[in-house]
Design a protein around this motif. Structure first.
Motif, PDB file in Angstrom:
ATOM      1  N   TYR A 231       0.740  -1.294   0.093  1.00  0.00           N
ATOM      2  CA  TYR A 231       0.074  -0.120  -0.167  1.00  0.00           C
ATOM      3  C   TYR A 231       1.028   1.196   0.022  1.00  0.00           C
ATOM      4  CZ  TYR A 231      -3.233   3.505   1.876  1.00  0.00           C
ATOM      5  OH  TYR A 231      -3.965   4.631   2.053  1.00  0.00           O
ATOM      6  N   GLU A 232       1.711   1.263   0.919  1.00  0.00           N
ATOM      7  CA  GLU A 232       2.630   2.598   1.092  1.00  0.00           C
ATOM      8  C   GLU A 232       3.313   2.777  -0.295  1.00  0.00           C
ATOM      9  OE1 GLU A 232       2.495   0.055   3.109  1.00  0.00           O
ATOM     10  OE2 GLU A 232       1.595   1.053   4.922  1.00  0.00           O
ATOM     11  N   TYR A 233       3.915   1.557  -0.778  1.00  0.00           N
ATOM     12  CA  TYR A 233       4.832   1.959  -2.246  1.00  0.00           C
ATOM     13  C   TYR A 233       3.728   2.403  -3.142  1.00  0.00           C
ATOM     14  CZ  TYR A 233       7.442   1.101  -6.177  1.00  0.00           C
ATOM     15  OH  TYR A 233       8.185   1.121  -7.275  1.00  0.00           O
TER      16      TYR A 233
ATOM     17  N   ASP B  79      -6.085  12.621  -3.900  1.00  0.00           N
ATOM     18  CA  ASP B  79      -5.437  11.974  -2.790  1.00  0.00           C
ATOM     19  C   ASP B  79      -6.542  10.828  -2.417  1.00  0.00           C
ATOM     20  OD1 ASP B  79      -3.440  13.871  -2.412  1.00  0.00           O
ATOM     21  OD2 ASP B  79      -4.368  14.790  -0.708  1.00  0.00           O
ATOM     22  N   GLN B  80      -7.611  11.086  -2.299  1.00  0.00           N
ATOM     23  CA  GLN B  80      -8.584   9.936  -2.004  1.00  0.00           C
ATOM     24  C   GLN B  80      -8.448   8.825  -3.102  1.00  0.00           C
ATOM     25  OE1 GLN B  80     -11.036   9.902   0.776  1.00  0.00           O
ATOM     26  NE2 GLN B  80     -10.638   7.746   0.113  1.00  0.00           N
ATOM     27  N   ASP B  81      -8.448   9.161  -4.624  1.00  0.00           N
ATOM     28  CA  ASP B  81      -8.257   8.442  -5.614  1.00  0.00           C
ATOM     29  C   ASP B  81      -6.920   7.410  -5.088  1.00  0.00           C
ATOM     30  OD1 ASP B  81     -10.476   9.136  -6.636  1.00  0.00           O
ATOM     31  OD2 ASP B  81      -9.245  10.468  -8.086  1.00  0.00           O
ATOM     32  N   ILE B  82      -5.933   8.223  -4.890  1.00  0.00           N
ATOM     33  CA  ILE B  82      -4.716   7.505  -4.690  1.00  0.00           C
ATOM     34  C   ILE B  82      -4.730   6.504  -3.556  1.00  0.00           C
ATOM     35  CG2 ILE B  82      -2.305   7.485  -3.923  1.00  0.00           C
ATOM     36  CD1 ILE B  82      -2.190  10.140  -5.914  1.00  0.00           C
ATOM     37  N   ALA B  83      -5.356   6.798  -2.513  1.00  0.00           N
ATOM     38  CA  ALA B  83      -5.694   6.034  -1.266  1.00  0.00           C
ATOM     39  C   ALA B  83      -6.598   4.786  -1.684  1.00  0.00           C
ATOM     40  CB  ALA B  83      -6.247   6.722  -0.054  1.00  0.00           C
TER      41      ALA B  83
END
Ligand code: HEC
Length: 112
Positions: free
Chosen positions: A64-66, A93-97
């Protein structure tokens, strides 16, 4: 080496992870829907784009972090690949998360 992450990328990941609570979590179900277009390239068997011919990395099952760090780096232009830059620029940011949450837990899609 693509997988040797510079510390700067890691710092971006940590910054992203400490953003808003919702974005930090990411919703895998939303991510599944948003990842539909990604599979057009990343779901290709053998992970090679047909034309022009270039290698497409596996994104399913990565950490996830990567994934958050990588997508943030494309969005900011720090990681400058024209194709993924174009993909990253439109992501919130929400899309990426959401995408990272989904992709981290997903097996590679069957070859289409
Ligand atoms: C038009 C083809 C294409 C599409 C569509 C596409 N990608 Fe990519 N993606 C690539 C290519 C090519 C690379 C390798 C770029 C590089 O070398 O930096 C890449 C790299 C990545 C990486 C870095 C992987 C690694 O191992 O470092 C991530 C994460 C990623 N893509 C996520 C996504 C997501 C999420 C989407 C959908 C929103 C998406 N991609 C849509 C072609 C595509």
């Amino acid at each position: 080496m693509r997988h040797a992450l510079p510390a700067r990328l890691l710092a971006i990941a940590l910054t992203a992870a400490t953003g808003t609570a919702a974005a930090a979590e990411g919703n895998a179900e939303d991510g599944r829907v948003k990842a539909y277009t990604c599979a057009g390239c990343h779901g290709i068997e053998g992970y090679r784009n047909a034309y022009p011919s270039y290698r497409v990395p596996k994104i399913y099952g990565q950490h996830y972090e990567y994934l958050v760090a990588a997508l943030n780096a494309y969005r900011s232009g720090e990681r400058n690949h024209p194709t993924m830059r174009a993909q990253g620029e439109s992501l919130s940011d929400q899309d990426i998360a959401d995408l990272a949450r989904f992709l981290a837990g997903a097996p590679a899609p069957a070859a289409q």
